[in-house]
Design a protein around this motif. Structure first.
Motif, short mmCIF file in Angstrom:
data_model
loop_
_atom_site.label_atom_id
_atom_site.label_comp_id
_atom_site.label_asym_id
_atom_site.label_seq_id
_atom_site.Cartn_x
_atom_site.Cartn_y
_atom_site.Cartn_z
N PHE A 8 26.31 -2.68 34.04
CA PHE A 8 26.55 -1.85 35.22
C PHE A 8 26.97 -2.70 36.42
O PHE A 8 27.78 -2.26 37.24
N ASP A 32 29.39 8.93 32.33
CA ASP A 32 28.70 8.33 31.17
C ASP A 32 29.66 8.42 29.99
O ASP A 32 30.23 9.49 29.73
N ILE A 97 19.86 0.40 29.54
CA ILE A 97 20.55 -0.56 30.42
C ILE A 97 19.63 -0.89 31.59
O ILE A 97 19.31 0.00 32.40
P1 AMP Z 1 19.67 4.88 29.69
O1 AMP Z 1 19.26 5.17 28.28
O2 AMP Z 1 18.94 5.73 30.69
O3 AMP Z 1 19.59 3.40 30.00
O4 AMP Z 1 21.17 5.32 29.80
C1 AMP Z 1 22.24 4.47 29.62
C2 AMP Z 1 23.48 5.32 29.58
O5 AMP Z 1 24.59 4.48 29.84
C3 AMP Z 1 23.74 6.00 28.23
O6 AMP Z 1 23.76 7.41 28.42
C4 AMP Z 1 25.11 5.45 27.80
O7 AMP Z 1 25.91 6.43 27.21
C5 AMP Z 1 25.69 4.96 29.13
N1 AMP Z 1 26.63 3.83 29.05
C6 AMP Z 1 26.45 2.67 28.38
N2 AMP Z 1 27.50 1.85 28.60
C7 AMP Z 1 28.36 2.53 29.42
C8 AMP Z 1 29.62 2.22 29.98
N3 AMP Z 1 30.24 1.06 29.77
N4 AMP Z 1 30.23 3.15 30.77
C9 AMP Z 1 29.61 4.36 31.00
N5 AMP Z 1 28.42 4.69 30.49
C10 AMP Z 1 27.79 3.80 29.70
#
Ligand code: AMP
Ligand code: ZN
Length: 178
Positions: A8, A32, A97
């Motif tokens: 991010f 997302d 993330i």
């Molecule tokens: P979390 O599980 O709350 O950490 O959510 C992380 C979110 O980030 C997930 O819904 C993924 O689909 C999204 N994600 C991961 N990499 C990317 C990216 N490069 N661009 C946009 N969304 C992403």
């Protein structure tokens, strides 16, 4: 975690592409890539904080103010009927993330989405993503130019009820009796 290792932060620096729907000096919001509903947006502080515990309170004020406006953009831009705001805090809570982010998920009656046991859909094309990005972005209302300074308000003076002479002498007598 270092900035170079954080997906991010890399999006914030423009090194990893993203469909940005909003940004200001503190906050970035983008689609997302695996949305729970089309138009699912992630909102991050541009500075790296691993989670809600790490972010200082003074940074939360502009962050949450932007979240409110971005959520309105999602609502109107996707023609949703509502939205969920979700924060997965730490690995145990499903945070994949480790850079603080809020999920803004547009909701539609009967969309069958279970918040908590997430589904991940796929966009059909980049064009579909671009359309949603543009539509959400166009619907984020303008922010207040600056937070109004917290003015020291003169608190109203508490009203002191004056006792009548009769009450005073009654109280005196009661004290003497005791
Ligand atoms: P979390 O599980 O709350 O950490 O959510 C992380 C979110 O980030 C997930 O819904 C993924 O689909 C999204 N994600 C991961 N990499 C990317 C990216 N490069 N661009 C946009 N969304 C992403
Ligand atoms: Zn980061």
């Amino acid at each position: 975690m270092e900035v170079k290792d954080c997906v991010f932060c890399q999006i914030g620096l423009g090194k990893i592409p993203a469909k940005v729907v909003y940004q200001d000096s503190n906050v970035l919001a983008f689609l997302d890539i695996n949305p729970s509903n089309k138009g699912h947006v992630l909102v991050i502080p541009k500075n790296h904080f691993s989670d809600l515990v790490e972010i200082p309170e003074h940074e939360l004020k502009p962050f949450m103010a932007a979240v409110k406006r971005i959520a309105e953009g999602v609502l109107r831009g996707t023609k949703a009927e509502g939205f969920n705001i979700v924060l997965n805090n730490s690995k145990a809570a499903g945070q994949a993330i480790p850079h603080l982010h809020l999920h803004v998920i547009p909701r539609f009656t009967g969309d069958d989405l279970q918040i908590g046991s997430w589904r991940h859909l796929k966009y059909e094309s980049e064009e579909e993503m671009n359309k949603l990005r543009d539509s959400i972005s166009a619907n984020v209302p303008a922010g207040e130019p600056e937070f109004p300074r917290e003015e020291k308000s003169e608190l109203p003076k508490p009203k002191v009820k004056r006792r009548s002479k009769k009450e005073v002498s009654f109280i005196k007598r009661e004290i003497e009796k005791a």
